[in-house]
Design a protein around this motif. Sequence first.
Motif, PDB file in Angstrom:
ATOM      1  N   GLN A 207      55.989  -9.932  33.416  1.00  0.00           N
ATOM      2  CA  GLN A 207      54.607  -9.477  33.581  1.00  0.00           C
ATOM      3  C   GLN A 207      54.461  -8.630  34.848  1.00  0.00           C
ATOM      4  O   GLN A 207      53.746  -7.625  34.852  1.00  0.00           O
ATOM      5  CB  GLN A 207      53.673 -10.688  33.644  1.00  0.00           C
ATOM      6  N   HIS A 208      55.146  -9.057  35.932  1.00  0.00           N
ATOM      7  CA  HIS A 208      55.080  -8.257  37.152  1.00  0.00           C
ATOM      8  C   HIS A 208      55.689  -6.879  36.918  1.00  0.00           C
ATOM      9  O   HIS A 208      55.144  -5.850  37.365  1.00  0.00           O
ATOM     10  CB  HIS A 208      55.798  -8.971  38.295  1.00  0.00           C
ATOM     11  N   TYR A 209      56.847  -6.823  36.174  1.00  0.00           N
ATOM     12  CA  TYR A 209      57.469  -5.531  35.909  1.00  0.00           C
ATOM     13  C   TYR A 209      56.581  -4.672  35.026  1.00  0.00           C
ATOM     14  O   TYR A 209      56.412  -3.475  35.284  1.00  0.00           O
ATOM     15  CB  TYR A 209      58.828  -5.741  35.250  1.00  0.00           C
ATOM     16  N   LEU A 216      56.588   6.530  33.113  1.00  0.00           N
ATOM     17  CA  LEU A 216      57.716   6.998  32.300  1.00  0.00           C
ATOM     18  C   LEU A 216      58.423   5.811  31.664  1.00  0.00           C
ATOM     19  O   LEU A 216      58.725   5.827  30.444  1.00  0.00           O
ATOM     20  CB  LEU A 216      58.692   7.799  33.171  1.00  0.00           C
ATOM     21  N   GLU A 217      58.651   4.755  32.441  1.00  0.00           N
ATOM     22  CA  GLU A 217      59.301   3.569  31.898  1.00  0.00           C
ATOM     23  C   GLU A 217      58.413   2.898  30.857  1.00  0.00           C
ATOM     24  O   GLU A 217      58.886   2.398  29.824  1.00  0.00           O
ATOM     25  CB  GLU A 217      59.646   2.599  33.026  1.00  0.00           C
ATOM     26  N   TRP A 218      57.128   2.873  31.159  1.00  0.00           N
ATOM     27  CA  TRP A 218      56.192   2.243  30.208  1.00  0.00           C
ATOM     28  C   TRP A 218      56.152   2.998  28.895  1.00  0.00           C
ATOM     29  O   TRP A 218      56.192   2.395  27.817  1.00  0.00           O
ATOM     30  CB  TRP A 218      54.807   2.157  30.848  1.00  0.00           C
ATOM     31  N   GLN A 219      56.165   4.356  28.931  1.00  0.00           N
ATOM     32  CA  GLN A 219      56.156   5.143  27.701  1.00  0.00           C
ATOM     33  C   GLN A 219      57.474   4.985  26.955  1.00  0.00           C
ATOM     34  O   GLN A 219      57.502   4.912  25.716  1.00  0.00           O
ATOM     35  CB  GLN A 219      55.901   6.629  28.033  1.00  0.00           C
ATOM     36  N   ALA A 220      58.566   4.958  27.698  1.00  0.00           N
ATOM     37  CA  ALA A 220      59.863   4.764  27.039  1.00  0.00           C
ATOM     38  C   ALA A 220      59.916   3.412  26.350  1.00  0.00           C
ATOM     39  O   ALA A 220      60.466   3.274  25.238  1.00  0.00           O
ATOM     40  CB  ALA A 220      60.981   4.880  28.068  1.00  0.00           C
ATOM     41  N   LEU A 221      59.338   2.414  27.010  1.00  0.00           N
ATOM     42  CA  LEU A 221      59.305   1.074  26.417  1.00  0.00           C
ATOM     43  C   LEU A 221      58.489   1.083  25.133  1.00  0.00           C
ATOM     44  O   LEU A 221      58.880   0.505  24.107  1.00  0.00           O
ATOM     45  CB  LEU A 221      58.730   0.083  27.427  1.00  0.00           C
ATOM     46  N   LEU A 222      57.346   1.768  25.169  1.00  0.00           N
ATOM     47  CA  LEU A 222      56.514   1.828  23.978  1.00  0.00           C
ATOM     48  C   LEU A 222      57.237   2.565  22.841  1.00  0.00           C
ATOM     49  O   LEU A 222      57.177   2.174  21.670  1.00  0.00           O
ATOM     50  CB  LEU A 222      55.183   2.523  24.297  1.00  0.00           C
ATOM     51  N   THR A 223      57.957   3.691  23.160  1.00  0.00           N
ATOM     52  CA  THR A 223      58.669   4.471  22.146  1.00  0.00           C
ATOM     53  C   THR A 223      59.780   3.642  21.548  1.00  0.00           C
ATOM     54  O   THR A 223      60.008   3.646  20.325  1.00  0.00           O
ATOM     55  CB  THR A 223      59.242   5.752  22.781  1.00  0.00           C
ATOM     56  N   THR A 224      60.480   2.908  22.391  1.00  0.00           N
ATOM     57  CA  THR A 224      61.572   2.063  21.907  1.00  0.00           C
ATOM     58  C   THR A 224      61.046   1.007  20.951  1.00  0.00           C
ATOM     59  O   THR A 224      61.643   0.731  19.891  1.00  0.00           O
ATOM     60  CB  THR A 224      62.294   1.408  23.082  1.00  0.00           C
ATOM     61  N   ALA A 269      69.481   0.843  31.102  1.00  0.00           N
ATOM     62  CA  ALA A 269      69.648   1.246  32.504  1.00  0.00           C
ATOM     63  C   ALA A 269      69.045   0.221  33.466  1.00  0.00           C
ATOM     64  O   ALA A 269      69.510   0.081  34.591  1.00  0.00           O
ATOM     65  CB  ALA A 269      69.011   2.618  32.749  1.00  0.00           C
ATOM     66  N   LYS A 270      67.968  -0.512  33.144  1.00  0.00           N
ATOM     67  CA  LYS A 270      67.305  -1.511  33.995  1.00  0.00           C
ATOM     68  C   LYS A 270      67.258  -2.836  33.258  1.00  0.00           C
ATOM     69  O   LYS A 270      66.863  -2.892  32.081  1.00  0.00           O
ATOM     70  CB  LYS A 270      65.882  -1.083  34.362  1.00  0.00           C
ATOM     71  N   SER A 271      67.648  -3.858  33.971  1.00  0.00           N
ATOM     72  CA  SER A 271      67.638  -5.192  33.365  1.00  0.00           C
ATOM     73  C   SER A 271      66.212  -5.658  33.108  1.00  0.00           C
ATOM     74  O   SER A 271      65.951  -6.370  32.125  1.00  0.00           O
ATOM     75  CB  SER A 271      68.354  -6.182  34.265  1.00  0.00           C
ATOM     76  N   GLU A 272      65.234  -5.299  34.039  1.00  0.00           N
ATOM     77  CA  GLU A 272      63.843  -5.715  33.860  1.00  0.00           C
ATOM     78  C   GLU A 272      63.291  -5.150  32.563  1.00  0.00           C
ATOM     79  O   GLU A 272      62.595  -5.842  31.806  1.00  0.00           O
ATOM     80  CB  GLU A 272      62.969  -5.271  35.046  1.00  0.00           C
ATOM     81  N   LEU A 273      63.609  -3.856  32.292  1.00  0.00           N
ATOM     82  CA  LEU A 273      63.096  -3.228  31.076  1.00  0.00           C
ATOM     83  C   LEU A 273      63.702  -3.879  29.842  1.00  0.00           C
ATOM     84  O   LEU A 273      63.028  -4.131  28.844  1.00  0.00           O
ATOM     85  CB  LEU A 273      63.383  -1.728  31.106  1.00  0.00           C
ATOM     86  N   THR A 274      65.009  -4.142  29.903  1.00  0.00           N
ATOM     87  CA  THR A 274      65.687  -4.775  28.769  1.00  0.00           C
ATOM     88  C   THR A 274      65.098  -6.135  28.483  1.00  0.00           C
ATOM     89  O   THR A 274      64.834  -6.496  27.329  1.00  0.00           O
ATOM     90  CB  THR A 274      67.183  -4.906  29.076  1.00  0.00           C
ATOM     91  N   GLN A 275      64.836  -6.915  29.592  1.00  0.00           N
ATOM     92  CA  GLN A 275      64.265  -8.244  29.416  1.00  0.00           C
ATOM     93  C   GLN A 275      62.855  -8.163  28.845  1.00  0.00           C
ATOM     94  O   GLN A 275      62.477  -8.923  27.947  1.00  0.00           O
ATOM     95  CB  GLN A 275      64.233  -8.998  30.744  1.00  0.00           C
ATOM     96  N   ILE A 280      59.120  -8.830  24.300  1.00  0.00           N
ATOM     97  CA  ILE A 280      58.045  -8.296  23.453  1.00  0.00           C
ATOM     98  C   ILE A 280      58.484  -8.303  21.987  1.00  0.00           C
ATOM     99  O   ILE A 280      57.702  -8.662  21.083  1.00  0.00           O
ATOM    100  CB  ILE A 280      57.672  -6.878  23.910  1.00  0.00           C
ATOM    101  N   LEU A 281      59.712  -7.860  21.746  1.00  0.00           N
ATOM    102  CA  LEU A 281      60.189  -7.823  20.373  1.00  0.00           C
ATOM    103  C   LEU A 281      60.285  -9.227  19.786  1.00  0.00           C
ATOM    104  O   LEU A 281      59.968  -9.451  18.608  1.00  0.00           O
ATOM    105  CB  LEU A 281      61.557  -7.133  20.322  1.00  0.00           C
ATOM    106  N   ALA A 282      60.689 -10.169  20.633  1.00  0.00           N
ATOM    107  CA  ALA A 282      60.755 -11.546  20.151  1.00  0.00           C
ATOM    108  C   ALA A 282      59.361 -12.072  19.830  1.00  0.00           C
ATOM    109  O   ALA A 282      59.156 -12.794  18.846  1.00  0.00           O
ATOM    110  CB  ALA A 282      61.429 -12.425  21.191  1.00  0.00           C
TER     111      ALA A 282
END
Length: 884
Positions: A207-209, A216-224, A269-275, A280-282
């Motif tokens: 949640q903090h991340y 940019l990271e947030w949009q990439a996360l949404l696209t993924t 590239a970032k563990s926080e993003l992967t986590q 979210i997917l789970a």
Amino acid sequence: MKTQRFLQSLNRQLTHWRRRYRLFSRKGKLLVAVSQKGKNSHNDATKAIFKNIVWHLFPHNNNGGQKKRKIDLRAMTKLVKNQSRIEVIGLGWVHEKRSSLVLAIAVVSLTGVMGHRLYNQPKLKVGTLAPQTIKAPYPDKIEDQQKTADKRKNASKSSTPVLMVDAEITEQINQKLQKLLDEGNAIRNIAGSFPFYDVSVLSVSTQHYLRSCSDLEWQALLTTIKNTTQLQQSNRFRQNTGKQPANSNPVTKNQDGRVQGDQPINIFAKSELTQALAEILAYRVMIGEKNLSSVIDHISQARQAYSQASNQLLRLNSVTPQTIYSETVLLELSDDEWTKTQSGIHQSAERILTQGIPRGLPDSILNNAVSLHVQAFVPRNAEALAKQILLAILEANLKTDEEQSKQQAQKAAAGVTPVFIDVKRGHIIVNKGDIITAWHFEILEHYQLIRRENNWWGLLKLATLVTGAIGVFILVERRIKYNLRQRDRLLVLLLTLSTPGVLAFGVPYATWGAVGLLLGSFYGPSLGVTVIVLLLFLLPFSLEISAITLLTGAVGGILGSCAAQRLRSREELALLGVAIAVAQGGVYLIIKLLIGAAFGAAWYIVLQEAGLFALSGLAWSIVALGLSPYLEKLFDLVTPIRLAELANPNRPLLKRLATETPGTFQHTLSVATLAEAAAKQLGCNVELVRAGTLYHDIGKMHDPLGFIENQMGGPNKHETEIKDPWKSADIIKKHVSEGLVMARKHLLPTAIQAFIPEHQGTMLIAYFYHQAEQMAQADPSIIVNEADFRYAGPIPQSRETGIVMLADACEAALRSLKDVNPEQALTVLNNILRARWQDNQLIDSGLTREEMSQIAEIFVEVWQQFHHKRIAYPKLKAQNKVNS
């Protein structure tokens, strides 16, 4: 009975001596013929009195002892009657020289009390040359007071000061701390609650991340998430139908792991993003595709609030670069962690401030102390922030406790062992011609070799100043025309001695207030202020005392002198005592404020001293109030308050006068009304006139019916029973002598007693004198002596008694006047007053001929007020007819 007879005998003896002394003091004649027989009788009289007193103290029970005592009393009476004329001569000499004697007593006593430090002064002083070589007469150990004092001084200086917490600084520190925490709360309120979503779905770190990552990271996360969703849908469609969807956009991976699409990014590239993506997917699998959008919206709102809070921090940093919240640690803490952090900061600050932070404490020690407290009360991830906050607001909050430090220093000084030096026998203390030092003086003082003597020159100078001051007092006394008796001068002397006497004992809170209050009450403000001012001038020359102490006490004394005689009750005098206390304390405090002594570290000592001066003024005023009645009786004084008490109609003597002689009492009240009006107009002592008038005819109680005002219309005993003008005149004259007896029995003041004989003077009892002359004309053998029909006197000796004589003479005439106008009444009174004047009754009173006319006009005015015409009311006609 034995005691009563003894006291009566002693009282008769004292009365006899008093009468003889007054006789010689009034006429100024001394007997010079002395016989040897008189000398022996004087000694025998003394022995007889002494033996009678001893017998009374140690009586015998046998009849022989009783008989012997009676013989002794007779012998004592006989010897007293034949006592030596030397005693009369001695009393006359003392009476003649009494003023000089009192002056000598005053000079000697005042000089003796004020100059006490001039007695027994050392002849060998520090700084003088030794007249000879002086050696120690015997061996001894002598304390070196100078070294001991220096050692104690060093110990006092080296003692550790006692510190105390400054409550004001501590409160300021707490206010600063609360202000910083309020700023942090304001920034966190902008960012919103954290964690903002259920931690069982999204972890705290995720949640903090999610709310703090870049756009940019947030949009990439949404696209993924979107591509992953489409890929999963295509796979399910292909598995179900075996065909490729027509609008599918296959997602492929490159060798570097990037997902090919519209905006490809390396999600590993970032563990926080992967986590975050995994969580979210789970969660999507659990809630479905449709509910995922609400989660994304919630995250977007949290990101927006976080962005605003970050911008607020940036603005705060730009305005105040040294702000505590320069980093985003504040926003990384959860709500629970922030609550614990605030509580831990408060507890740490409270403990540190309670222990106290001294001035000059090294920063390293303060950092270590803060670190220890933070580790115990603050969550680990907030320790740095808490430490930074505490170091920013903490400062020295300890100050020196002056009183405790002083006591600590005194205790340290008292614990120092005195320094003793061994002096051997024959040791040369000081050589001839050497200068005597302080150490030499100590040794000489120890061996009593300093040759003490009285400073006669200093005492002579002080006696000269005292004599000059007494001369000033006498000039003031004569200028205000206040005739003091010798007993009054002795009382003034005793009260004056009390102030330097108290100061001589080293007590600065002297009797100023009591002296001023008593002198002002007894003798008026002029004499009281004169004594206080003269003391204020003399004391600095004779005593070592500060000017502030003198001025503070003198103000209380002057206030008491000026206000005491205006008061008419003990309650008012008590309030004056409170005013004296306030004046002394206030003057001391004001002087200290003016010289700046009250603004230093010892301000509370100044307040304490001001309180002590106020308390002493009140205490001495209470002492003065307690002594006042005793001094009034002992020194035969009349004050306004005592005169008011004597004029109370409930006094036993006045109650008897009203009951036994009601006519005389009414006459007395009328005379008092006239006399008071005249005394007020002429500026005399109105209270004295009122009280004296009430008692001037008390002697008529010995034979009430012998005076016409008490006969109430009954037969006149002088015409029906006595029929002898000589006996009648004796009865009339006896009301003076019997009145004096009653007055002395009831201990009335001499000033009141004077009204009894002086209101009649040596006037002729004209009515019975004319009767005697008529009898002499009828019988030539009868000889009429005018002295038999005159009062014994004396004539009025003061304006007050003179006014009462005139009022007594005019009261009966005014009462008898009917249907006359004021002019006729004034003529009658002027004739009466003229007769008194021509009979030389007022030559010693101090009244002038012009004042006689003024007095007559005042009497007529009072008479008009009490005998004005009344309204004639119409008379009711009696009804002669009876209603049927």
